[in-house]
Design a protein around this motif. Structure first.
Motif, PDB file in Angstrom:
ATOM      1  N   HIS A 380       7.316   0.500 -14.523  1.00 42.27           N
ATOM      2  CA  HIS A 380       7.266  -0.454 -13.433  1.00 42.27           C
ATOM      3  C   HIS A 380       6.343   0.092 -12.358  1.00 42.27           C
ATOM      4  CE1 HIS A 380      10.431  -2.992 -15.058  1.00 42.27           C
ATOM      5  NE2 HIS A 380      10.833  -1.864 -15.598  1.00 42.27           N
ATOM      6  N   ALA A 381       5.452  -0.779 -11.905  1.00 46.98           N
ATOM      7  CA  ALA A 381       4.426  -0.310 -10.983  1.00 46.98           C
ATOM      8  C   ALA A 381       4.579  -0.960  -9.626  1.00 46.98           C
ATOM      9  CB  ALA A 381       3.044  -0.617 -11.545  1.00 46.98           C
ATOM     10  N   HIS A 382       4.618  -0.142  -8.613  1.00 39.93           N
ATOM     11  CA  HIS A 382       4.504  -0.633  -7.243  1.00 39.93           C
ATOM     12  C   HIS A 382       3.021  -0.617  -6.914  1.00 39.93           C
ATOM     13  CE1 HIS A 382       4.314  -0.479  -2.885  1.00 39.93           C
ATOM     14  NE2 HIS A 382       5.522  -0.995  -2.850  1.00 39.93           N
ATOM     15  N   VAL A 383       2.461  -1.783  -6.666  1.00 36.39           N
ATOM     16  CA  VAL A 383       1.020  -1.902  -6.480  1.00 36.39           C
ATOM     17  C   VAL A 383       0.723  -2.392  -5.073  1.00 36.39           C
ATOM     18  CG1 VAL A 383      -1.106  -2.858  -7.421  1.00 36.39           C
ATOM     19  CG2 VAL A 383       0.900  -2.640  -8.885  1.00 36.39           C
ATOM     20  N   SER A 384      -0.114  -1.659  -4.375  1.00 35.83           N
ATOM     21  CA  SER A 384      -0.471  -2.111  -3.026  1.00 35.83           C
ATOM     22  C   SER A 384      -1.828  -1.546  -2.639  1.00 35.83           C
ATOM     23  CB  SER A 384       0.573  -1.637  -2.022  1.00 35.83           C
ATOM     24  OG  SER A 384       0.588  -0.226  -1.992  1.00 35.83           O
ATOM     25  N   TYR A 385      -2.548  -2.325  -1.860  1.00 33.66           N
ATOM     26  CA  TYR A 385      -3.780  -1.793  -1.289  1.00 33.66           C
ATOM     27  C   TYR A 385      -3.415  -0.952  -0.067  1.00 33.66           C
ATOM     28  CZ  TYR A 385      -6.821  -4.276  -4.414  1.00 33.66           C
ATOM     29  OH  TYR A 385      -7.488  -4.676  -5.534  1.00 33.66           O
ATOM     30  N   LEU A 386      -4.180   0.090   0.181  1.00 39.18           N
ATOM     31  CA  LEU A 386      -3.830   1.004   1.264  1.00 39.18           C
ATOM     32  C   LEU A 386      -3.890   0.304   2.611  1.00 39.18           C
ATOM     33  CD1 LEU A 386      -5.618   4.350   0.327  1.00 39.18           C
ATOM     34  CD2 LEU A 386      -3.277   3.641  -0.120  1.00 39.18           C
ATOM     35  N   ASP A 387      -4.865  -0.590   2.728  1.00 43.93           N
ATOM     36  CA  ASP A 387      -5.101  -1.193   4.024  1.00 43.93           C
ATOM     37  C   ASP A 387      -5.946  -2.451   3.806  1.00 43.93           C
ATOM     38  OD1 ASP A 387      -5.080  -0.055   7.082  1.00 43.93           O
ATOM     39  OD2 ASP A 387      -6.748  -1.419   6.702  1.00 43.93           O
ATOM     40  N   ASP A 388      -5.853  -3.386   4.739  1.00 41.83           N
ATOM     41  CA  ASP A 388      -6.668  -4.591   4.599  1.00 41.83           C
ATOM     42  C   ASP A 388      -8.151  -4.263   4.570  1.00 41.83           C
ATOM     43  OD1 ASP A 388      -4.474  -6.137   4.501  1.00 41.83           O
ATOM     44  OD2 ASP A 388      -4.521  -6.759   6.599  1.00 41.83           O
ATOM     45  N   ASN A 389      -8.504  -3.147   5.223  1.00 37.84           N
ATOM     46  CA  ASN A 389      -9.920  -2.800   5.325  1.00 37.84           C
ATOM     47  C   ASN A 389     -10.336  -1.721   4.341  1.00 37.84           C
ATOM     48  OD1 ASN A 389     -10.101  -4.565   7.522  1.00 37.84           O
ATOM     49  ND2 ASN A 389      -9.204  -2.961   8.826  1.00 37.84           N
ATOM     50  N   CYS A 390      -9.494  -1.432   3.381  1.00 37.23           N
ATOM     51  CA  CYS A 390      -9.846  -0.382   2.431  1.00 37.23           C
ATOM     52  C   CYS A 390      -9.540  -0.854   1.021  1.00 37.23           C
ATOM     53  CB  CYS A 390      -9.050   0.884   2.747  1.00 37.23           C
ATOM     54  SG  CYS A 390      -9.446   2.239   1.645  1.00 37.23           S
ATOM     55  N   PRO A 391     -10.569  -0.929   0.169  1.00 35.25           N
ATOM     56  CA  PRO A 391     -10.338  -1.473  -1.164  1.00 35.25           C
ATOM     57  C   PRO A 391      -9.713  -0.474  -2.145  1.00 35.25           C
ATOM     58  CG  PRO A 391     -12.661  -1.067  -0.831  1.00 35.25           C
ATOM     59  CD  PRO A 391     -11.971  -0.607   0.406  1.00 35.25           C
ATOM     60  N   ALA A 392      -9.026   0.544  -1.615  1.00 36.35           N
ATOM     61  CA  ALA A 392      -8.360   1.476  -2.528  1.00 36.35           C
ATOM     62  C   ALA A 392      -6.943   0.989  -2.797  1.00 36.35           C
ATOM     63  CB  ALA A 392      -8.334   2.869  -1.918  1.00 36.35           C
ATOM     64  N   CYS A 393      -6.571   1.034  -4.055  1.00 34.05           N
ATOM     65  CA  CYS A 393      -5.292   0.482  -4.474  1.00 34.05           C
ATOM     66  C   CYS A 393      -4.406   1.600  -5.024  1.00 34.05           C
ATOM     67  CB  CYS A 393      -5.560  -0.576  -5.541  1.00 34.05           C
ATOM     68  SG  CYS A 393      -4.100  -1.393  -6.136  1.00 34.05           S
ATOM     69  N   LEU A 394      -3.215   1.674  -4.512  1.00 36.39           N
ATOM     70  CA  LEU A 394      -2.282   2.721  -4.934  1.00 36.39           C
ATOM     71  C   LEU A 394      -1.257   2.142  -5.891  1.00 36.39           C
ATOM     72  CD1 LEU A 394      -1.197   5.675  -4.482  1.00 36.39           C
ATOM     73  CD2 LEU A 394       0.271   4.711  -2.717  1.00 36.39           C
ATOM     74  N   LEU A 395      -1.091   2.808  -7.018  1.00 36.91           N
ATOM     75  CA  LEU A 395      -0.080   2.389  -7.979  1.00 36.91           C
ATOM     76  C   LEU A 395       0.914   3.513  -8.170  1.00 36.91           C
ATOM     77  CD1 LEU A 395      -3.135   1.445  -9.366  1.00 36.91           C
ATOM     78  CD2 LEU A 395      -1.481  -0.029 -10.492  1.00 36.91           C
ATOM     79  N   LEU A 396       2.175   3.202  -7.968  1.00 40.54           N
ATOM     80  CA  LEU A 396       3.225   4.182  -8.212  1.00 40.54           C
ATOM     81  C   LEU A 396       4.005   3.702  -9.431  1.00 40.54           C
ATOM     82  CD1 LEU A 396       4.383   4.517  -4.489  1.00 40.54           C
ATOM     83  CD2 LEU A 396       2.840   6.033  -5.716  1.00 40.54           C
ATOM     84  N   LEU A 397       3.957   4.493 -10.491  1.00 43.68           N
ATOM     85  CA  LEU A 397       4.563   4.056 -11.744  1.00 43.68           C
ATOM     86  C   LEU A 397       5.852   4.819 -12.017  1.00 43.68           C
ATOM     87  CD1 LEU A 397       1.497   3.264 -12.016  1.00 43.68           C
ATOM     88  CD2 LEU A 397       1.886   3.274 -14.447  1.00 43.68           C
ATOM     89  N   THR A 398       6.874   4.069 -12.371  1.00 45.75           N
ATOM     90  CA  THR A 398       8.162   4.693 -12.595  1.00 45.75           C
ATOM     91  C   THR A 398       8.846   4.080 -13.808  1.00 45.75           C
ATOM     92  OG1 THR A 398      10.379   4.963 -11.671  1.00 45.75           O
ATOM     93  CG2 THR A 398       9.156   3.058 -10.945  1.00 45.75           C
ATOM     94  N   VAL A 399       9.883   4.748 -14.300  1.00 44.99           N
ATOM     95  CA  VAL A 399      10.654   4.168 -15.398  1.00 44.99           C
ATOM     96  C   VAL A 399      11.850   3.388 -14.872  1.00 44.99           C
ATOM     97  CG1 VAL A 399      10.023   5.810 -17.182  1.00 44.99           C
ATOM     98  CG2 VAL A 399      11.898   6.350 -15.642  1.00 44.99           C
ATOM     99  N   ASP A 400      12.106   3.504 -13.572  1.00 41.38           N
ATOM    100  CA  ASP A 400      13.307   2.901 -13.013  1.00 41.38           C
ATOM    101  C   ASP A 400      12.961   1.580 -12.332  1.00 41.38           C
ATOM    102  OD1 ASP A 400      15.534   2.168 -11.651  1.00 41.38           O
ATOM    103  OD2 ASP A 400      15.891   4.130 -10.728  1.00 41.38           O
TER     104      ASP A 400
END
Lengths: 556, 191
Positions: A380-400
């Motif tokens: 399961h992935a929590h997906v979010s962009y760091l900021d409206d002005n930054c096109p970097a996307c952080l994915l936190l992947l977990t089994v829970d």
């Protein structure tokens, strides 16, 4: 552990051309580090040498599920619960899919029973025959195989079920390609009847490449520079994408229950992932090299970013991977000890992020299967962009699957810390400069290059500059890289160095134990100068490796 | 003034406009080129009704069939659910009935059901009449409005109606900052 990839080269007897490179140590590998963030596997060797792998043993995978292992270690059984839920939902699938399937099925049976069991040449004719037949049936509808535009496309990708039912076509509508898919299914099953597996058909400039991964059949038809093994690797990617959406467990159980199931129902909304992947593969060396492009950053910044992620993710149990990507480039990966990510899985993650803007609207929580990590279940992935002005996307992947709010909090703290240390500005600055110019290398005859560190499974290339400005020129160059790559990996005669005089440039490729290097030179360059330049280039990359590659593999 | 947290989820077929309704409610914006949601997205919004403040924790789920198995995760423990259909698609109204049945059987007891007939600005393409939907909603005891995320018609109103129907918490919540997704499950700890 990470250097098992270059066997085919060492085995080969083509060491004769290698005198020029004596000044470079045999195991020289800029970009390599003691512990790699990615697993390095030679997919081409896999494709060439193990025809048996066409049929993947899913049950084997299911037994040794990494996700189960992780859950067990956390003392949970989330997956079991979920599987019950999913299988329940397949039972109440509607029936209209079934009707359509039977029509398609009949068609394919008819073709299958036709008397030609001769080798490939005749099967080729059967394609033309059947398309003549079709002409009378569906001539009034556009966008099918008789549409000249449809025929002009240089690369088609088709996915069909074992029963010959259309699942995906890159161009045109699957519904109108039912008969064509029937023919493809027939080709596969005729060869299968003889206890063999169809791999490819070559007709003039066109290659028809098949990948049988039951219950699916994948077909590529291309007249590009891509070689058959390269197309197989591409089809493999496409297959993995399907798994990433459904998992192998779901995929198999659906077709076990209903052989003529219309898989498009379950893939609804995933077409854009497929389209994007297939388009990207035509120009992105990541797939060709099975490696990942990193965002150039100073090692200090990159370490700060990694440490920020480690600091907060380590407090959360069950985070397996934390991945930060920006515009198809990897910023960093933080991983759970013992577990590594395969570059193909990372390609799928990046493709997911690139395919859709919907992640930009709000933080999301989505299941994703990473087939090389564990094809049997979802992370399961929590997906979010760091900021409206930054096109970097952080994915936190977990089994829970219940960890959303914990990860939301974790992500908030990470972003806060990244802001505090001005990491977002650094990422933006690097993105804006679009990598680096080849002129920074300071080698006048060099136009462009692609360098891959094998053990790190990462590659680097300068941005495309004049004369590679137009789309046509860029795709020609990529075609040349595909050609070089193919020649280097040719199983009958693998090479170590190849000097190729092209129409507009001179190309040179060089494989060593630790790296692969492909480069384009000015058309008048001599062999001696080119080889010299390559040596200097490798040393330049060594000097810049901290910036161009991810040298640390932080764990939690 | 008390603040009450309400978990709310949006369900319904793909493409009926669940995300657009949420976007309109939370940010008061509309994106005509909105792409389909992947998995589910999460947003919050504070909403004042009389002297009461509600914090809506909104789960906007993806409508595609393959995500259907994940829906229980989002309606479990929810105080309210908005089931959305598209007034220009009879098919989406049929699916809505399936969602209602699922919530009646598996949803949390006492969940406030609201039905939203979205895209009511597209009067010319209407396939589901107001009365049909209204009758159905009355029958199952659900709130019903026709909305348009494009023109903002009835979007705030539906949340207003929902907050009126949500049982008021009289005792101040002690663990208000709790991060648990399922308050019923004891074994999950946060942070």
């Amino acid at each position: 552990m990470a250097t098992a990839s270059c066997k085919s080269l060492e085995d080969s007897e083509t060491a004769r051309e290698s005198e020029e490179e004596t000044e470079i140590p045999k195991d020289f590998e800029p970009g390599a580090s003691s512990e790699s963030i990615l697993i390095s596997i030679d997919l081409y060797e896999e494709v060439e040498n193990s025809p048996g792998s066409v049929y993947e043993d899913v049950s084997y995978r299911r037994r040794k599920s990494t996700i189960c292992e992780l859950e067990r270690s956390a003392g949970k059984r989330v997956l079991a619960e979920e599987q019950v839920e999913t299988s329940k939902s397949f039972d109440d699938k509607s029936q209209d899919g079934q009707l359509k399937a039977e029509i398609g099925h009949d068609e394919s049976i008819r073709i299958k029973n036709s008397p030609n069991v001769e080798p490939i040449r005749i099967e080729m004719e059967s394609i033309q025959m059947s398309s003549d037949e079709e002409k009378h049936e569906i001539i009034e509808t556009a966008e099918d195989i008789h549409n000249p535009e449809w025929k002009q496309h240089s690369k088609h990708i088709f996915i069909l079920s074992e029963a010959g039912k259309p699942i995906y076509s890159r161009f045109g509508s699957e519904d109108k390609l039912v008969t064509l898919m029937g023919v493809m299914q027939a080709l596969v099953s005729i060869v299968q009847d003889n206890g063999d597996v169809i791999r490819s058909i070559h007709a003039g400039d066109h290659k028809f490449v098949f990948l049988v991964r039951l219950p699916l059949i994948l077909v590529a038809v291309a007249n590009t520079n891509a070689s058959a093994p390269q197309l197989v690797v591409q089809l493999n990617c496409v297959y993995n994408l399907i798994l990433s959406v459904l998992t192998s467990t779901q995929l198999c159980s659906i077709f076990e229950q209903r052989r003529n199931y219309d898989l498009r129902r379950l893939l609804g909304g995933a077409e854009k992932f497929l389209d994007n992947l297939v388009d990207t593969m035509d120009s992105d060396p990541s797939f060709l090299l099975v490696a990942v492009r990193c965002l150039p950053l100073t090692s200090a910044i990159r370490d700060t970013i990694s440490q920020s992620i480690v600091q907060y993710c380590s407090k959360v149990k069950n985070v397996v991977f934390a991945i930060l990507v920006a515009k198809n480039q990897l910023v960093t990966i933080v991983r759970m000890k013992k577990y590594s990510l395969h570059p193909s899985d990372l390609h799928l993650v990046m493709n997911l992020v690139n395919s859709s803007d919907s992640f930009k609207a709000a933080e999301s929580w989505t299941p994703i299967c990473l087939p090389k990590f564990d094809s049997s279940g979802f992370l399961h992935a929590h997906v979010s962009y760091l900021d409206d002005n930054c096109p970097a996307c952080l994915l936190l992947l977990t089994v829970d699957k219940n960890l959303f709010f914990t990860l939301q909090e974790c992500r908030r703290k990470i972003v806060e810390r990244l802001h505090r240390y001005n990491c977002l500005e650094a990422i933006n600055a690097s993105l804006e400069s679009e990598g680096y110019s080849v002129s920074e290398v300071g080698l006048p005859d060099l136009r462009h290059f692609i360098y891959k560190s094998k053990s790190a499974a990462q590659f680097t290339e300068p941005r495309l500059e004049a004369p590679y400005v137009s789309n046509e020129d860029q795709s020609n160059l990529f075609g040349l890289y595909q050609y070089l790559h193919h020649r280097m990996y040719n199983s009958a005669r693998p090479l170590k160095i190849l000097f190729y005089v092209g129409q507009k440039e001179i190309m040179l490729s060089w494989h060593m134990a630790g790296f692969e290097l492909y480069a384009a030179f000015e058309p008048m360059v001599t062999k001696f100068t080119a080889v010299n330049t390559m040596n200097k280039l490798v040393r330049w990359i060594k000097k810049e490796e901290d910036r161009l590659f991810i040298m640390n593999a932080p764990t939690i | 003034m008390s603040k009450q947290e309400v978990k709310l989820c949006l369900l319904g077929d793909s493409g009926v406009g669940k995300s657009s309704i949420v976007q309109r409610f939370v940010n008061n914006t509309f994106n005509p080129l909105a792409e389909s949601t992947i998995g589910a997205s999460f947003m919050t919004k504070n909403f004042h009704e009389d002297s009461h403040t509600y914090k809506f924790n909104i789960w906007d789920t993806a409508g595609q069939e393959r995500y259907r198995a994940l829906a229980p995760m989002y309606y479990r423990g929810a105080g309210a659910a908005i089931i959305v259909y598209d007034v220009t698609s009879a098919q989406s109204f049929e699916s809505l009935k399936g969602w209602v049945r699922e919530l009646q059987h598996h949803g949390p007891p006492g969940i406030v059901l609201a039905i939203a007939g979205n895209k009511c600005d597209l009067e010319d393409y209407r396939e589901v009449s107001y009365q049909t939907a209204k009758n159905y909603a009355d029958e199952i005891g659900a709130l019903f409005v026709e909305t348009s995320a494009l023109t903002a018609v009835n979007v705030n109103e539906i949340f207003q109606e929902i907050s009126k129907k949500i049982p008021k918490e009289t005792v101040p919540h002690l663990v208000e900052h709790s991060l648990q997704l399922h308050p019923g499950q004891k074994k999950k700890k946060c942070c």
